[in-house]
Design a protein around this motif. Structure first.
Motif, mmCIF file in Angstrom:
data_model
loop_
_atom_site.group_PDB
_atom_site.id
_atom_site.type_symbol
_atom_site.label_atom_id
_atom_site.label_comp_id
_atom_site.label_asym_id
_atom_site.label_seq_id
_atom_site.Cartn_x
_atom_site.Cartn_y
_atom_site.Cartn_z
ATOM 1 N N PRO A 154 18.931 -43.708 -4.587
ATOM 2 C CA PRO A 154 18.343 -44.293 -5.801
ATOM 3 C C PRO A 154 17.637 -43.262 -6.676
ATOM 4 C CG PRO A 154 17.952 -45.724 -3.924
ATOM 5 C CD PRO A 154 18.540 -44.459 -3.372
ATOM 6 N N VAL A 155 16.855 -42.360 -6.063
ATOM 7 C CA VAL A 155 16.154 -41.334 -6.833
ATOM 8 C C VAL A 155 17.128 -40.273 -7.316
ATOM 9 C CG1 VAL A 155 14.410 -39.520 -6.717
ATOM 10 C CG2 VAL A 155 13.971 -41.736 -5.650
ATOM 11 N N MET A 156 18.018 -39.865 -6.442
ATOM 12 C CA MET A 156 18.929 -38.771 -6.779
ATOM 13 C C MET A 156 19.814 -39.109 -7.979
ATOM 14 S SD MET A 156 21.591 -36.850 -4.195
ATOM 15 C CE MET A 156 20.246 -36.250 -3.188
ATOM 16 N N PHE A 157 20.232 -40.373 -8.088
ATOM 17 C CA PHE A 157 21.142 -40.767 -9.167
ATOM 18 C C PHE A 157 20.460 -41.607 -10.243
ATOM 19 C CE2 PHE A 157 24.067 -39.554 -5.845
ATOM 20 C CZ PHE A 157 25.115 -38.964 -6.533
ATOM 21 N N ILE A 209 20.804 -48.387 1.390
ATOM 22 C CA ILE A 209 19.858 -49.479 1.630
ATOM 23 C C ILE A 209 18.764 -49.479 0.572
ATOM 24 C CG2 ILE A 209 18.312 -48.181 3.163
ATOM 25 C CD1 ILE A 209 18.068 -50.734 4.848
ATOM 26 N N GLY A 210 18.559 -48.315 -0.073
ATOM 27 C CA GLY A 210 17.567 -48.236 -1.135
ATOM 28 C C GLY A 210 17.907 -49.092 -2.342
ATOM 29 N N PHE A 211 19.173 -49.497 -2.495
ATOM 30 C CA PHE A 211 19.564 -50.400 -3.577
ATOM 31 C C PHE A 211 19.280 -51.856 -3.224
ATOM 32 C CE2 PHE A 211 23.118 -47.117 -4.372
ATOM 33 C CZ PHE A 211 22.272 -46.349 -5.157
ATOM 34 N N LEU A 212 19.028 -52.129 -1.945
ATOM 35 C CA LEU A 212 18.900 -53.497 -1.464
ATOM 36 C C LEU A 212 17.477 -53.863 -1.070
ATOM 37 C CD1 LEU A 212 22.073 -53.399 0.795
ATOM 38 C CD2 LEU A 212 21.887 -54.578 -1.398
ATOM 39 N N VAL A 213 16.651 -52.851 -0.825
ATOM 40 C CA VAL A 213 15.277 -53.079 -0.377
ATOM 41 C C VAL A 213 14.335 -52.403 -1.361
ATOM 42 C CG1 VAL A 213 13.616 -52.705 1.478
ATOM 43 C CG2 VAL A 213 16.005 -53.191 2.027
ATOM 44 N N SER A 214 13.263 -53.078 -1.720
ATOM 45 C CA SER A 214 12.294 -52.518 -2.660
ATOM 46 C C SER A 214 11.740 -51.202 -2.140
ATOM 47 C CB SER A 214 11.149 -53.509 -2.873
ATOM 48 O OG SER A 214 10.085 -52.908 -3.585
#
Length: 374
Positions: free
Chosen positions: A179-182, A209-214
């Protein structure tokens, strides 16, 4: 993991005690017994080989015996149960398993009860994620060596060179980086009939999983939940046809690695290290795990190997031929310690620092093992 233990002799004796319990039940062959520490609390995960001769009651009784033998350290037993043809249906799994371990990502299940999970359970072991032609794992024995950056930029280089459609899977449950990298923080993928639709950025299909969990939610999950989430990321993502699937594995050799290696047919692993002697030692342990699971080691990427002008890296001298021979692998690439490489990629394909990865992508795609699939 084991380096954190102050009393290796105690753990060695305890492991032997637990293995004797497994041997008494004739389920010791291929069993993995691992001690880990999270938040100062020790725990033991025991993963049995596929198709052990245990029913649900037997597995529960065995777990109780193992916990008694462990002397107060919690033991989690992970076992795949199979019913023989013609036998009566097994009782439904307990609620905590059906709702927790099997679906820790809380994906909506459509088309019947636990539709997607039922399909996952029926899948045979050791196959590629549906649609993927080649699967490459990027791994190391420790964190902090730039493994996620290597995986992401290699995937972009393959897409740049028109090597086909490329997917990138972040299998780090505790510390997802995509999420951070892109620049995709707060962007959620769609879910259709229990399957997650990957996000698209920089010419890649992405899942984490970072796209699915806050990002504010801490995942204090034990082994079975981590393994359940890993299974979902491997089995419940609708990639579509992929020429390459690059899997960014977590640091170390933990539960997510076991799930990946037991369930997924991997065409080869790329091992990442830095010139640091400590990183090299941990890298050898990580490579050993893949070799034990009969995954070919494609070679080593030496990250932060030097400064951009070619002068020595602050992490140490570049690895010698003797170092490589001792690790039993060839060097695929040397990546300099370059701010352009370390910068977040964003949603567009990067240019700064990308040249070494274009060379790495060509080297990888030209390996003999991929010749028949070019």
């Amino acid at each position: 993991m084991f380096g954190k233990m102050k009393d290796a002799a105690r753990w060695g004796a305890l492991e032997q005690k637990l293995r004797r319990v497994l041997a008494a039940k004739s389920v010791h062959k291929g069993a993995s017994v691992r001690l880990s520490e999270i938040g100062g609390e020790e725990r033991i995960s025991i993963v049995l080989a596929e198709s052990p001769d245990l029913d649900g009651a037997g597995a529960k009784a065995l777990e109780a015996e193992l916990n008694e033998a462990a002397g107060g350290i919690p033991v989690t037993l992970v076992v795949t149960l199979h019913k023989a043809a013609g036998t009566a249906s097994e009782a439904p799994a307990p609620e905590r398993v059906a709702r927790g371990h099997d679906n820790p990502l809380a994906l909506p299940q459509q088309g019947g009860p636990a539709n997607a999970n039922e399909n996952v359970r029926a899948r045979p072991a050791k196959q590629r994620p549906i649609g993927a032609k080649r699967v490459i794992a990027v791994a190391s024995g420790k964190g902090g060596v730039g493994k996620s950056t290597i995986a992401a930029r290699l995937a972009i280089a393959l897409a740049n060179q028109s090597k086909g459609r490329v997917g990138l899977l972040d299998l780090d449950i505790y510390g997802p980086s995509l999420p951070v990298m892109f620049d995709l923080e707060g962007v959620n993928p769609k879910v259709d009939e229990g399957q997650v639709i990957p996000l698209e950025a920089a010419g890649l299909s992405l899942m984490s999983i970072g796209f699915l969990v806050s990002e504010e939610k801490a995942l204090a999950w034990r082994g079975p939940m981590v393994m359940g989430a890993s299974k979902q990321l491997l089995d419940e993502v609708r990639w579509g046809p992929l020429d390459w699937l690059i899997i960014d594995t977590p640091p170390g050799t933990g539960d997510a690695h076991l799930t990946l290696l037991q369930r997924t047919r991997i065409d080869g692993a790329i091992i990442v290290t830095t010139p640091s002697p400590l990183a090299l030692a941990d890298m050898k342990r990580g490579a050993t795990l893949f070799r034990q699971m009969e995954v070919p080691i494609l070679g080593l990427v030496e990250n932060m190997a030097c400064l951009p002008d070619g002068s020595p890296s602050p992490f140490g001298d570049t690895l010698s031929d003797e170092d490589l021979a001792g690790a039993g692998m060839e060097r695929l690439a040397q990546i300099p310690l370059d701010g352009g490489v370390a910068a977040p990629i964003g949603r567009a394909r990067p240019e700064a620092g990308q040249a070494p990865f274009e060379t790495l992508a060509r080297t990888l795609s030209e390996l003999d093992r991929f010749a028949e699939r070019r």
